[in-house]
Design a protein around this motif. Structure first.
Motif, PDB file in Angstrom:
ATOM      1  N   LYS A 100      25.724  53.690 -11.385  1.00 42.23           N
ATOM      2  CA  LYS A 100      25.493  53.388  -9.974  1.00 42.23           C
ATOM      3  C   LYS A 100      24.005  53.228  -9.662  1.00 42.23           C
ATOM      4  O   LYS A 100      23.454  53.912  -8.783  1.00 42.23           O
ATOM      5  N   PRO A 101      23.320  52.365 -10.420  1.00 40.14           N
ATOM      6  CA  PRO A 101      21.888  52.183 -10.137  1.00 40.14           C
ATOM      7  C   PRO A 101      21.673  51.751  -8.695  1.00 40.14           C
ATOM      8  O   PRO A 101      22.463  51.009  -8.122  1.00 40.14           O
ATOM      9  N   ALA A 102      20.589  52.231  -8.109  1.00 38.95           N
ATOM     10  CA  ALA A 102      20.346  52.027  -6.683  1.00 38.95           C
ATOM     11  C   ALA A 102      19.793  50.651  -6.355  1.00 38.95           C
ATOM     12  O   ALA A 102      19.646  50.303  -5.186  1.00 38.95           O
ATOM     13  N   LEU A 151      22.985  55.126 -17.373  1.00 34.83           N
ATOM     14  CA  LEU A 151      22.660  55.235 -15.952  1.00 34.83           C
ATOM     15  C   LEU A 151      23.769  54.555 -15.160  1.00 34.83           C
ATOM     16  O   LEU A 151      24.028  53.354 -15.311  1.00 34.83           O
ATOM     17  N   LEU A 184      15.404  58.623  -9.718  1.00 35.06           N
ATOM     18  CA  LEU A 184      16.694  58.601  -9.028  1.00 35.06           C
ATOM     19  C   LEU A 184      16.446  58.598  -7.525  1.00 35.06           C
ATOM     20  O   LEU A 184      15.541  59.279  -7.036  1.00 35.06           O
ATOM     21  N   LYS A 195      23.580  64.703 -10.952  1.00 33.59           N
ATOM     22  CA  LYS A 195      24.853  64.569 -10.236  1.00 33.59           C
ATOM     23  C   LYS A 195      25.693  65.804 -10.421  1.00 33.59           C
ATOM     24  O   LYS A 195      25.728  66.396 -11.507  1.00 33.59           O
ATOM     25  N   ARG A 237      21.229  58.019  -4.138  1.00 28.14           N
ATOM     26  CA  ARG A 237      22.280  57.150  -3.594  1.00 28.14           C
ATOM     27  C   ARG A 237      23.489  57.102  -4.525  1.00 28.14           C
ATOM     28  O   ARG A 237      24.168  56.075  -4.620  1.00 28.14           O
ATOM     29  N   ASP A 285      23.218  57.427  -7.767  1.00 24.67           N
ATOM     30  CA  ASP A 285      22.785  57.032  -9.107  1.00 24.67           C
ATOM     31  C   ASP A 285      22.538  58.280  -9.954  1.00 24.67           C
ATOM     32  O   ASP A 285      21.889  59.232  -9.510  1.00 24.67           O
ATOM     33  N   GLY A 304      21.429  49.631 -18.846  1.00 21.18           N
ATOM     34  CA  GLY A 304      21.935  50.911 -18.369  1.00 21.18           C
ATOM     35  C   GLY A 304      21.965  51.995 -19.424  1.00 21.18           C
ATOM     36  O   GLY A 304      22.178  53.167 -19.095  1.00 21.18           O
ATOM     37  N   SER A 319      23.233  62.116  -5.008  1.00 20.57           N
ATOM     38  CA  SER A 319      22.655  62.443  -6.315  1.00 20.57           C
ATOM     39  C   SER A 319      21.240  62.948  -6.094  1.00 20.57           C
ATOM     40  O   SER A 319      20.722  62.955  -4.967  1.00 20.57           O
ATOM     41  N   PRO A 354      14.491  51.857 -11.941  1.00 16.66           N
ATOM     42  CA  PRO A 354      14.854  53.233 -12.314  1.00 16.66           C
ATOM     43  C   PRO A 354      13.776  53.938 -13.126  1.00 16.66           C
ATOM     44  O   PRO A 354      13.895  55.140 -13.366  1.00 16.66           O
TER      45      PRO A 354
END
Length: 520
Positions: free
Chosen positions: A312-314, A310, A330, A479, A333, A335, A292, A487, A318
């Protein structure tokens, strides 16, 4: 060289037996002695006369004495006169060379020479009366000269050997060979042993060096700071009770309004110790993600302490192929990338540059910025958006600040292609009172359309980014505060934030595919 040695060397020279080393010694001695030059000419003259007399056999005529014909005598006199003239001329040239070195005044070394990083904005004001009415040379300061640095970095080199790196905004005056006044700026000083006693004055402090390395920080409406990084300094408060502190170990002091000092840790990371090639910047290449975490590079002094992650990764990859290496993908969602860097505050100049690729086939929340920081509730934000535009038939670039925003006209950036986007604030106001801003798309400056305000009241158009309000957020990528769980959806690459306004030429280089300078 004694008189006997001199005469012997001249004799050997006339006989063609003098070595190169002895000839050099003889030449040096002639340059240093007027008496030796006179004696040398006399010996040359005598040698020439004897040489002429001995080089021609005597003619014997019966019944008369040996006689030299008049024609031959005339030739001898002419030859002797020519040789004497040549020797006198050579001696005069030597004499003139010596006199020139003694009489001509050597070029005076300026007390201070400076150089600036690319795109820095520097202005210099010299004292009204300068010696002989001459204007000092470019990139130099004389006693009483004032240097104002609106953006960028300068390197100062004093004739005493002191070297300094000063970061904008800055305002300083050279008070003497070993003294300087700093009204504003972040300045690092390296003082060699031969310049011990160098003194820096700020609005609240006098700092005297005792052979060291230190930095000062001062700005309007803030308390002055000094940071000892190496060596020793003496610090005197200029107001109130005028306390005096001697520092011998790395530490820092803040000068309070009452004339006292408060100790703080020394922060070497606040200072640049070399001249960067361009404006200070931070750079996220998005080439790799490790658990992350993303790498942050650049020449801004805060870079070593900046963390980027990073959140809230989807669940989808990424990273994706970008303009250079990998790019950040991104998915909209929730992220996004969060950093701990507060951003550039107030109305200070700044530039945000990045590559973006978007697909305009899906709905898009205009509250979601590409990049932003600052305070929303206090109208102190700075954000870069991509918003719908009916005339363009898609999304265009926008700068959002306060309760106003500025969008490009008919330049769509959501066509599925990579576009280079740059948002610039020049840190000044236009004649209508609005901030001087610019948006470049693919290296070209685009026309801006102003929105917001109320009934012609543009008080919310002022650019004043708040980075220390209770609701201020640090640099976020993809964001916004009011975007809920949404996002940005799209790809971003080579995000760079510069502390200053890049020139049009530098922006064109970035749009052409060049990467930011890598450092020293």
């Amino acid at each position: 060289m004694t008189e006997g040695e001199f005469e012997a060397k001249v004799s050997r020279y006339l006989d063609g037996e003098l070595s190169p080393r002895d000839f050099a010694e003889l030449e040096k001695y002639l340059e240093s002695s007027e008496e030796a030059r006179a004696s040398y000419l006399d010996q040359i003259d005598l040698h020439n006369v004897l040489d002429l007399e001995l080089s021609t056999p005597a003619m014997v005529y019966p019944g008369v004495s040996n006689v030299v014909p008049i024609e031959r005598m005339m030739k001898r006199q002419k030859r002797r006169a020519f040789i004497q003239s040549a020797m006198v001329a050579a001696a005069m040239l030597v004499l003139l060379g010596i006199l020139f070195q003694l009489v001509v005044v050597p070029k005076k070394e300026p007390p201070l020479v400076f150089r600036a990083s690319r795109d820095s904005i520097v202005s210099v004001t010299h004292p009204a009366a300068y010696e002989d009415g001459r204007e000092p040379e470019a990139d130099t300061l004389v006693e009483g000269s004032r240097l104002e640095l609106r953006q960028g970095v300068v390197e100062l080199n004093l004739s005493s050997g002191v070297m300094a790196i000063v970061r904008a905004p800055a305002d300083l005056t050279l008070l003497g060979k070993n003294r300087m006044s700093v009204r504003e700026g972040v300045a690092w000083f390296h003082v060699p042993e031969e310049a011990i006693g160098f003194r820096v004055s700020t609005p609240r402090m006098d700092v005297t060096d005792l052979g060291t390395e230190f930095g000062v920080i001062c700005a309007p409406e803030t308390l002055d700071e000094v940071h000892l990084l190496k060596g020793k300094i003496e610090v005197r408060h200029r107001h109130g009770v005028k306390n005096v502190e001697a520092l011998e170990v790395p530490t820092g002091l803040i000068a309070d309004p009452a004339g006292r000092f408060r100790s703080i840790p020394a922060r070497a990371e606040d200072f640049l110790t070399y001249l960067p090639p361009s404006l200070p910047y931070l750079h996220l290449s998005f080439d790799s993600i490790d658990d992350g975490r993303l790498d942050v590079t650049g020449t801004h002094p805060s870079v070593p302490d900046i963390k980027a992650r990073l959140l809230k990764p989807a669940g989808d990859p990424p990273l994706t192929p970008g303009v250079h290496g990998q790019a950040l993908r991104l998915y909209g969602r929730g992220d996004f990338v969060r950093t701990n860097w507060p951003g550039i505050s107030g109305n200070r100049p700044r530039t945000v540059a990045l590559w973006v690729r978007m697909d305009g086939s899906e709905a898009y929340n205009p509250a979601v910025p590409l990049v932003g920081w600052g305070s929303l509730l206090n109208n102190g934000k700075w954000k870069i958006h991509a918003v719908d535009d009916v005339e363009a038939g898609g999304r265009v670039a926008r700068i959002s600040l306060g309760k106003s925003w500025y969008s490009t006209n008919n330049i769509r950036i959501d066509d599925g292609q990579w576009h280079h986007l740059v948002a610039v604030s020049y840190g000044e106001s236009l004649e209508n009172g609005r901030p001087a801003l610019a948006i470049f798309v693919d290296g070209q400056r685009r026309e801006l359309i102003h929105h917001g305000g109320s009934q012609g009241n543009d008080r919310f158009s002022d650019l004043y980014t708040l980075t220390d309000a209770k609701d201020s957020v640090p640099l976020l990528v993809g964001k916004g505060i009011l975007a809920g769980n949404q996002s940005f959806k799209g790809e971003l690459d080579e995000l760079t934030v510069y502390e200053g306004a890049l020139s049009d030429e530098s922006i064109r280089h970035l749009a052409a595919g060049e990467l930011p300078d890598s450092g020293k």
